[in-house]
Design a protein around this motif. Structure first.
Motif, short mmCIF file in Angstrom:
data_model
loop_
_atom_site.label_atom_id
_atom_site.label_comp_id
_atom_site.label_asym_id
_atom_site.label_seq_id
_atom_site.Cartn_x
_atom_site.Cartn_y
_atom_site.Cartn_z
N LYS A 258 -2.32 0.47 12.66
CA LYS A 258 -1.64 1.28 11.81
C LYS A 258 -0.69 0.70 10.69
O LYS A 258 -0.77 0.83 9.62
CB LYS A 258 -0.60 2.28 12.65
CG LYS A 258 0.12 3.37 11.91
CD LYS A 258 0.94 4.06 12.71
CE LYS A 258 1.67 5.18 11.95
NZ LYS A 258 2.72 5.83 12.80
N GLU A 262 -1.23 0.94 6.72
CA GLU A 262 -0.23 1.34 5.90
C GLU A 262 -0.08 0.39 4.60
O GLU A 262 0.06 0.49 3.49
CB GLU A 262 1.10 1.43 6.53
CG GLU A 262 1.09 2.86 7.60
CD GLU A 262 2.39 2.75 8.48
OE1 GLU A 262 2.98 1.81 8.66
OE2 GLU A 262 2.64 3.71 9.05
N LYS A 266 -0.53 0.88 0.88
CA LYS A 266 0.65 0.56 0.00
C LYS A 266 0.11 -0.22 -1.11
O LYS A 266 0.39 -0.15 -2.46
CB LYS A 266 1.72 -0.20 0.74
CG LYS A 266 2.97 -0.62 -0.09
CD LYS A 266 3.91 -1.28 0.84
CE LYS A 266 5.37 -1.58 0.02
NZ LYS A 266 6.32 -2.16 1.04
#
Length: 329
Positions: A258, A262, A266
């Motif tokens: 995860k 992310e 980003k």
């Protein structure tokens, strides 16, 4: 949608990845052909820089593709070029100038991601973990003392990379101080800027980031398993390659997965990318480091991006159709 749209697929470019681009374009052509309202047109930019369609010279004048027998209006373009002039941003700038919508990131996003120095600076600014590094520029004398100090701090184990190359071209593994200066000089043959990067003993994981139905999606990490420890150009594309791939990496905790997803999203958003990218990581078992962002990853039968995307349950041709139709509405 009843009107057939002409989709220009441009491949080649004459760079070090010319032949890989040819294989990728064939796969994209096959996928585009599955949509009845798309008419894919393959055009090669030859190693000599000529535009050719079916072996005949052609040219793109505005939105009109001029061939010896036809002059179709081009509705959309897919720059299926690995390396120069695709991932380096030139052809996107050309398409933007003539008002031709196209697949993939903008010229600006491509330029930033293809330059390893620029990528590292952005990642540092974003607070995204990446391996320790320094750089040298061809217009300045090599700072031997600084390079040696970095080499010692990196446990006498670094990679020296040409800043503006892909597929491990101009990339060298150095474990002896005596070879530092000569290897940097060799890397300058491929790029004006060179990075010296601490070697990370780690697994090589990859995440496909893509847009579908207006959302940015990151897959779970896949893995490159290279027995030689260095994923060279030959290992990537040779028929005799011993490298194995797992579309879903084993023994990666949901928490780490995860966090990597992310970080990938980003970076995708911060670099202002569009439609697709493959974000590569090093994973040591307790830490991950973002290695690089590939703005037009390989689409060959053994390439990871389409495999990881389809691992989410989405068909690659459906993904292409959604993005193209969204642009042409």
């Amino acid at each position: 949608m009843s009107t057939v749209k002409n989709i220009l697929i441009v491949y080649g470019g004459g760079g070090s990845e010319h032949e890989v681009s040819k294989v990728s374009s064939a796969y994209i052509f096959e996928c585009i052909s599955k949509t009845k309202h798309f008419n894919p047109i393959l055009v090669e930019i030859t190693k000599e820089g000529h535009w050719e369609q079916a072996g005949r010279k052609c040219s793109l004048n505005g939105r009109i593709l001029k061939t010896p027998t036809e002059q179709p209006y081009i509705d959309y373009a897919i720059p299926c070029i690995h390396g120069h002039p695709g991932e380096t941003g030139e052809i996107q700038g050309f398409f933007q100038t003539i008002g031709l919508p196209y697949f993939g990131p903008s010229s600006e996003g491509s330029i930033h991601c293809f330059n390893k120095v620029t990528t590292k600076l952005w990642l540092d600014m974003l607070g995204i973990s990446n391996s320790p590094w320094m750089s040298q520029n061809i217009n300045e004398e090599i700072d031997t003392d600084k390079v040696k100090a970095f080499f010692a701090k990196s446990n006498n184990d670094v990679f020296i990379k040409a800043s503006n190359q892909g597929s491990s071209v101009g990339c060298y593994h150095v474990t002896k101080e005596d070879f530092l200066k000569s290897t940097i000089t060799e890397a300058f043959k491929f790029s004006q800027n060179v990075i010296i990067e601490k070697s990370i003993k780690a697994r090589e994981l990859e995440i496909a980031v893509f847009e579908y139905q207006g959302k940015v999606i990151a897959t779970e990490p896949g893995e490159i398993i290279c027995p030689d420890g260095f994923y060279s150009y030959e290992e990537k594309y040779s028929k005799t390659s011993h490298t194995k791939t797992d579309v879903r990496a084993k023994n990666v905790s949901p928490e780490i997965s995860k966090q990597m997803q992310e970080a990938a999203i980003k970076a995708f958003k911060a670099f202002n990318l569009k439609h697709l990218s493959r974000v590569d990581f090093f994973y040591t078992g307790d830490k991950y480091y973002l290695n690089e962002i590939n703005t037009f990853p390989g689409m060959t039968p053994i390439s990871m991006f389409p495999q990881m995307l389809e691992g989410t349950g989405l068909k690659f041709d459906e993904y292409l159709r959604d993005n193209i139709d969204s642009c042409l509405k």
